[in-house]
Scaffold this motif. Structure first.
Motif, short mmCIF file in Angstrom:
data_model
loop_
_atom_site.label_atom_id
_atom_site.label_comp_id
_atom_site.label_asym_id
_atom_site.label_seq_id
_atom_site.Cartn_x
_atom_site.Cartn_y
_atom_site.Cartn_z
N GLY A 1 0.79 -1.22 0.00
CA GLY A 1 0.00 0.00 0.00
C GLY A 1 0.82 1.27 0.00
O GLY A 1 0.28 2.36 -0.17
N HIS A 2 2.13 1.14 0.20
CA HIS A 2 3.00 2.30 0.24
C HIS A 2 4.09 2.25 -0.83
O HIS A 2 5.09 2.94 -0.73
N GLU A 3 3.86 1.45 -1.85
CA GLU A 3 4.86 1.31 -2.90
C GLU A 3 5.09 2.61 -3.66
O GLU A 3 6.16 2.80 -4.24
N ASP A 4 4.10 3.50 -3.64
CA ASP A 4 4.27 4.78 -4.34
C ASP A 4 5.42 5.59 -3.76
O ASP A 4 6.08 6.35 -4.47
N GLU B 1 6.90 -10.55 5.91
CA GLU B 1 5.45 -10.44 5.88
C GLU B 1 4.99 -8.98 5.90
O GLU B 1 3.87 -8.68 5.47
N TRP B 2 5.83 -8.10 6.39
CA TRP B 2 5.51 -6.65 6.38
C TRP B 2 5.97 -6.00 5.09
O TRP B 2 5.31 -5.12 4.55
N LEU B 3 7.06 -6.46 4.56
CA LEU B 3 7.74 -5.78 3.45
C LEU B 3 7.06 -6.07 2.12
O LEU B 3 6.72 -7.21 1.80
N ALA B 4 6.89 -5.02 1.31
CA ALA B 4 6.36 -5.16 -0.05
C ALA B 4 7.43 -4.93 -1.10
O ALA B 4 7.35 -5.45 -2.21
N GLY B 5 8.44 -4.15 -0.76
CA GLY B 5 9.52 -3.86 -1.70
C GLY B 5 10.48 -2.87 -1.10
O GLY B 5 10.27 -2.37 0.02
N ALA B 6 11.54 -2.57 -1.85
CA ALA B 6 12.58 -1.68 -1.32
C ALA B 6 13.34 -1.04 -2.47
O ALA B 6 13.26 -1.47 -3.63
N VAL B 7 14.06 0.02 -2.13
CA VAL B 7 14.98 0.67 -3.06
C VAL B 7 16.32 0.80 -2.35
O VAL B 7 16.38 1.34 -1.23
N LEU B 8 17.36 0.28 -2.97
CA LEU B 8 18.71 0.41 -2.42
C LEU B 8 19.39 1.60 -3.09
O LEU B 8 19.54 1.64 -4.31
N GLU B 9 19.75 2.58 -2.28
CA GLU B 9 20.44 3.78 -2.78
C GLU B 9 21.93 3.63 -2.48
O GLU B 9 22.34 3.50 -1.32
#
Length: 375
Positions: A96-99, A133-141
């Motif tokens: 729900g917060h992927e944006d 189970e909480w995580l939907a995705g990530a960005v590695l900077e």
């Protein structure tokens, strides 16, 4: 004591001492006045600083980019050890917060910072404490760094003194009187005369302006809470982990210890900020929801004020209403990583020199005149 200087800088934090270093290097007689017995009693000394090229408004990002070479050089060799210590940044988000992750990717494009979108497995391989189970995705900077704030500040102090600047502790400013002959700065230990007053007083910037008869700009001191806690994870190589909606962050703080925060922003008054139990609890809850860390207690807590101008962009330039009064304030959450560029720009403008091309473009966004018609 009654001494004469070209420039008196109010505030001995990173903004004040970096400006002193640059001004003294251009041949100005400079004094820094600080009311505390230590120069880093407030925001500078309480920063959990990370060099993060994509952080803040677009103007802040450009200032960070313009500061990078000085930080990379270990403050022109003045620092005793590396100022920047590599640590990538992992932005994480639940369903729900992927944006927010898309926003992080776009922010990195504007600064040409390498980054990579990660799936759940890739992210948990980098930080094993994340709850899949909480995580939907990530960005590695990539290209992030821890900043040795104390080392950088001390390098500026050492450099400023070597260039002849006077750094005066326990010199709280009681009054500022301007006239045709410049300024009289009344301190706890006498009066200093000067041509230019630089307001680098952080959370107290509007109060210093009031002493000079300069209209306030509406600076907003926002309290941030930080705490440390033990962990059984081998975490030394973990990145700084930030929720993409900026509701928490944590990062390694020595062996078997993490530093965490609810990334809070509570409007406060200029003060010696103290952590509040409810804010610590909020941070613990947010971290526990997103991870398997199961934080139950903390080792230490503190709070600091991150002071922003109303538009969250620093204010750098002469006040249009009162001659010889220069603003160097409102650095908010990017004050450490933008200090080199802001200090150079301060010295350029006070010395009537032309700034670097990259900084010239920022003058309208940074000028205090942008608030002239806001009422």
């Amino acid at each position: 004591m009654n001494r004469r200087f070209d420039v008196v800088i109010v505030g001995g934090g990173i903004a004040g001492v970096s400006a002193a270093f640059e001004l003294a290097g251009r041949g100005h007689e400079v004094a820094v006045v600080e009311r505390e017995s230590t120069l880093t009693a407030h925001s500078t000394g309480r920063s959990a600083a990370q060099f993060l090229a994509s952080y803040g408004e677009a103007t802040n990002r450009l200032l960070s980019a313009a500061s990078r070479s000085f930080l990379d050089s270990n403050a022109n060799g003045l620092a005793d050890s590396d100022v920047l210590l590599p640590r990538n940044v992992l932005w994480v988000a639940p369903t729900g917060h992927e944006d927010h992750l898309v926003e992080r990717l776009e922010a990195n494009v504007t600064t040409s910072t390498a980054c990579e979108a990660l799936d759940i497995q890739q992210a948990t391989e980098i930080c094993g404490a994340l709850d899949p189970e909480w995580l939907a995705g990530a960005v590695l900077e990539f290209g992030g760094f821890d900043i040795d704030v104390a080392g950088l500040h001390q390098a500026y102090v050492r450099g400023a003194r070597d260039r002849g600047a006077a750094i005066l502790r326990q010199h709280g400013v009681r009054g500022l009187a301007g006239g045709d002959d410049g300024w009289q700065v009344e301190t706890d230990d006498g009066v200093l005369s000067c041509t230019v007053v630089v307001n680098a007083a952080g959370a107290w910037a509007d109060e210093v302006a009031a002493l000079a008869g300069v209209p306030a700009l509406g600076m907003r001191p926002l309290r941030r809470t930080v705490f440390t806690f033990a962990t059984s994870y081998e975490c030394t190589e973990w990145p700084l982990v930030i929720s993409a909606d900026e509701t928490f962050y944590f990062k390694p703080e020595g062996p078997a210890q993490l530093l965490g925060s609810p990334a809070d922003e509570h409007l406060d008054r200029p003060c010696d900020a103290r952590p509040r139990e409810i804010d610590v609890a909020t941070g613990i809850e947010a971290i526990n929801q997103a991870t398997l860390l199961a934080v139950r207690s903390v080792r230490s807590t503190w709070a600091g004020l991150r002071t922003f101008a109303p538009d969250r962009i620093p204010v750098v330039g002469f006040d249009a209403a009162v001659a010889g009064f220069f603003w160097c304030a409102g650095q908010g959450g990017t004050g450490i990583q933008t200090a080199p560029a802001i200090a150079r720009l301060t010295a350029d403008l006070i010395g009537d020199e032309t700034p670097d091309e990259a900084l010239v473009k920022l003058l309208p966004q940074l000028s205090p005149e942008r608030f002239a018609n806001t009422g």
